[in-house]
Design a protein around this motif. Structure first.
Motif, PDB file in Angstrom:
ATOM      1  N   LYS A   1     -37.211 -22.555  20.692  1.00  0.00           N
ATOM      2  CA  LYS A   1     -38.100 -23.097  19.668  1.00  0.00           C
ATOM      3  C   LYS A   1     -38.173 -24.614  19.750  1.00  0.00           C
ATOM      4  O   LYS A   1     -39.243 -25.201  19.575  1.00  0.00           O
ATOM      5  N   ILE A   2     -37.054 -25.253  20.006  1.00  0.00           N
ATOM      6  CA  ILE A   2     -37.057 -26.722  20.107  1.00  0.00           C
ATOM      7  C   ILE A   2     -37.922 -27.167  21.282  1.00  0.00           C
ATOM      8  O   ILE A   2     -38.739 -28.083  21.152  1.00  0.00           O
TER       9      ILE A   2
ATOM     10  N   CYS B   1     -41.515 -26.607  20.398  1.00  0.00           N
ATOM     11  CA  CYS B   1     -41.968 -27.558  19.383  1.00  0.00           C
ATOM     12  C   CYS B   1     -42.256 -28.923  19.988  1.00  0.00           C
ATOM     13  O   CYS B   1     -43.215 -29.586  19.589  1.00  0.00           O
TER      14      CYS B   1
ATOM     15  N   GLY C   1     -38.726 -27.116  14.670  1.00  0.00           N
ATOM     16  CA  GLY C   1     -37.696 -27.628  15.576  1.00  0.00           C
ATOM     17  C   GLY C   1     -36.461 -28.100  14.829  1.00  0.00           C
ATOM     18  O   GLY C   1     -35.328 -27.856  15.260  1.00  0.00           O
TER      19      GLY C   1
END
Length: 175
Positions: free
Chosen positions: A115-116, A119, A149
């Motif tokens: 996800k980071i 993002c 994030g």
């Protein structure tokens, strides 16, 4: 709720949070996509953003309920989270109970890092499209990506690492 069990007040607040996050994601994403073909107007926000937000809210609630079902129900999920917060599994809990629950918690670290990365990429992509979408939509969308994030960096990844640490230590000997 089928397969979830009894949900307390904290669980209902988590469902509300999942609905709000899903609505924000669905609404902003739909308006972003629609504004690629037409100007971002109030009519577009209401006509496309609100229905997409409602669908996103439903998906957010559904995904939270599904997460609880796969963890063995709401109570089992809360038990595993309590063990992670306490840093240990109480004695007397059989390994066939606590190992899968904590392993599921620990496996969320990879999803948090994914996800980071997404993002960061989505934020850069959104920022580069600012002339096309306008400053308001760009700031809203970048804020959404940064929020996702940050949630992963500040909550998901540390909890997954804590679960992995509890898995390494095992059951406590102190009752």
């Amino acid at each position: 709720m089928d397969g979830v069990g009894v949900v307390d007040e904290a669980g209902r607040l988590r469902l509300l949070g999942a609905a709000v996050a899903g609505a924000a994601f669905g609404g902003v994403l739909a308006v972003l996509l629609a504004s690629s073909w037409t100007a971002a107007t109030t009519g577009l926000l209401v006509g496309v953003g609100v229905p997409a937000g409602a669908v996103g809210a439903g998906i957010g609630v559904w995904s939270q309920l599904r997460s609880w079902r796969t963890a063995g129900g709401y109570e089992q999920s809360v038990r595993a989270q309590r063990w992670v917060a306490d840093g240990a599994v109480p004695s007397g809990v059989p390994a066939e109970t606590w190992v899968p629950l904590l392993q599921a918690q620990a496996d969320r670290e990879g999803a948090g890092w994914s996800k980071i990365v997404l993002c960061v990429l989505w934020s850069l992509m959104t920022w580069s499209a600012e002339p096309q979408h306008g400053p308001v939509l760009t700031v809203l969308l970048v804020g959404l990506w940064v929020g996702i994030g940050a949630w992963s960096a500040l909550w998901v990844i540390p909890r997954a690492r804590a679960a992995r640490a509890v898995l390494r230590r095992g059951v406590t000997t102190v009752p």
